[in-house]
Design an enzyme around this catalytic site. Sequence first.
Site, PDB file in Angstrom:
ATOM      1  N   LYS A 189       0.816  -1.212   0.000  1.00  0.00           N
ATOM      2  CA  LYS A 189       0.000   0.000   0.000  1.00  0.00           C
ATOM      3  C   LYS A 189       0.860   1.276   0.000  1.00  0.00           C
ATOM      4  CE  LYS A 189      -4.020  -2.124   2.309  1.00  0.00           C
ATOM      5  NZ  LYS A 189      -4.933  -2.023   3.484  1.00  0.00           N
ATOM      6  N   TYR A 199     -12.675  -1.798  -3.396  1.00  0.00           N
ATOM      7  CA  TYR A 199     -13.135  -1.925  -2.002  1.00  0.00           C
ATOM      8  C   TYR A 199     -14.653  -1.804  -1.875  1.00  0.00           C
ATOM      9  CZ  TYR A 199      -8.439  -1.978   0.087  1.00  0.00           C
ATOM     10  OH  TYR A 199      -7.163  -2.326   0.480  1.00  0.00           O
ATOM     11  N   ASN A 213      -1.976   0.266   6.936  1.00  0.00           N
ATOM     12  CA  ASN A 213      -1.437  -0.981   7.476  1.00  0.00           C
ATOM     13  C   ASN A 213      -0.569  -1.753   6.466  1.00  0.00           C
ATOM     14  OD1 ASN A 213      -3.450  -1.835   5.839  1.00  0.00           O
ATOM     15  ND2 ASN A 213      -4.728  -2.745   7.437  1.00  0.00           N
TER      16      ASN A 213
HETATM   17  P1  IDP Z   1      -8.024  -6.538   5.875  1.00  0.00           P
HETATM   18  O1  IDP Z   1      -7.187  -5.619   5.001  1.00  0.00           O
HETATM   19  O2  IDP Z   1      -7.257  -7.033   7.073  1.00  0.00           O
HETATM   20  O3  IDP Z   1      -8.694  -7.652   5.101  1.00  0.00           O
HETATM   21  P2  IDP Z   1     -10.625  -5.208   5.951  1.00  0.00           P
HETATM   22  O4  IDP Z   1     -11.599  -5.286   7.081  1.00  0.00           O
HETATM   23  O5  IDP Z   1     -10.953  -5.945   4.691  1.00  0.00           O
HETATM   24  O6  IDP Z   1      -9.191  -5.630   6.521  1.00  0.00           O
HETATM   25  O7  IDP Z   1     -10.438  -3.659   5.614  1.00  0.00           O
HETATM   26  C1  IDP Z   1      -9.842  -3.223   4.405  1.00  0.00           C
HETATM   27  C2  IDP Z   1      -8.907  -2.083   4.724  1.00  0.00           C
HETATM   28  O8  IDP Z   1      -9.674  -0.970   5.205  1.00  0.00           O
HETATM   29  C3  IDP Z   1      -7.906  -2.343   5.850  1.00  0.00           C
HETATM   30  O9  IDP Z   1      -6.778  -3.074   5.432  1.00  0.00           O
HETATM   31  C4  IDP Z   1      -7.554  -0.936   6.290  1.00  0.00           C
HETATM   32  O10 IDP Z   1      -6.647  -0.301   5.388  1.00  0.00           O
HETATM   33  C5  IDP Z   1      -8.924  -0.260   6.185  1.00  0.00           C
HETATM   34  N1  IDP Z   1      -9.674  -0.322   7.458  1.00  0.00           N
HETATM   35  C6  IDP Z   1     -10.272  -1.407   8.015  1.00  0.00           C
HETATM   36  N2  IDP Z   1     -10.870  -1.117   9.184  1.00  0.00           N
HETATM   37  C7  IDP Z   1     -10.656   0.211   9.371  1.00  0.00           C
HETATM   38  C8  IDP Z   1     -11.026   1.134  10.416  1.00  0.00           C
HETATM   39  O11 IDP Z   1     -11.682   0.784  11.401  1.00  0.00           O
HETATM   40  N3  IDP Z   1     -10.608   2.441  10.253  1.00  0.00           N
HETATM   41  C9  IDP Z   1      -9.892   2.859   9.176  1.00  0.00           C
HETATM   42  N4  IDP Z   1      -9.524   2.025   8.179  1.00  0.00           N
HETATM   43  C10 IDP Z   1      -9.894   0.725   8.263  1.00  0.00           C
END
Ligand code: IDP
Length: 155
Positions: A27, A67, A130
């Site tokens: 990312k 997304y 992340n």
């Molecule tokens: P993942 O990447 O571990 O599969 P997902 O729930 O699919 O997690 O979420 C997609 C992406 O959205 C995450 O990797 C992160 O960048 C972002 N994200 C997820 N939850 C949050 C949040 O609570 N606040 C802000 N960004 C979030």
Amino acid sequence: MTSICLLNGNSFKLWRNFMDLTLSIIKPDAVKRSLIGSINSLIEKNNMKIVGQKMLKLSIEDAQNFYSVHKDRAFFDDLCNYMTSGPIVVQVLQGKSVVTKYRELMGSTNPENAEENTIRKLYGVSVEENSVHGSDSKENAKIEIDFFFSKREIF
Ligand code: IDP
Ligand code: MG
């Protein structure tokens, strides 16, 4: 004779069918901090093979489509803005049970909760920034790989 047969082209293709593929994204936060090499090194040390890779910048429409499963979440707009804030590296990884294996190497979504020596624990900045994405199922891996790659770009 058996060992010679195992090495011929048809057998190699058959063997490849037992190996799974997944989509990885390095990312914008990680690309900005020059972490492509470090992340690729972890992938390769953990016996996953990079069989497709390119750098690109998502448009806002690309990010919204990719997304779309999260379109009703409060963080959706921020997520799309972040994912378009700089170049990303998209990759196809190959290996046995690679979908699960790469998710394990990535660690939990929130780096604070990620296990030691996972990519997100080592390099993640926040729950949003992340550092990496990985497909969450074989079915989604196919959809996500098709989103970014043509057949001729996967080796
Ligand atoms: P993942 O990447 O571990 O599969 P997902 O729930 O699919 O997690 O979420 C997609 C992406 O959205 C995450 O990797 C992160 O960048 C972002 N994200 C997820 N939850 C949050 C949040 O609570 N606040 C802000 N960004 C979030
Ligand atoms: Mg996810």
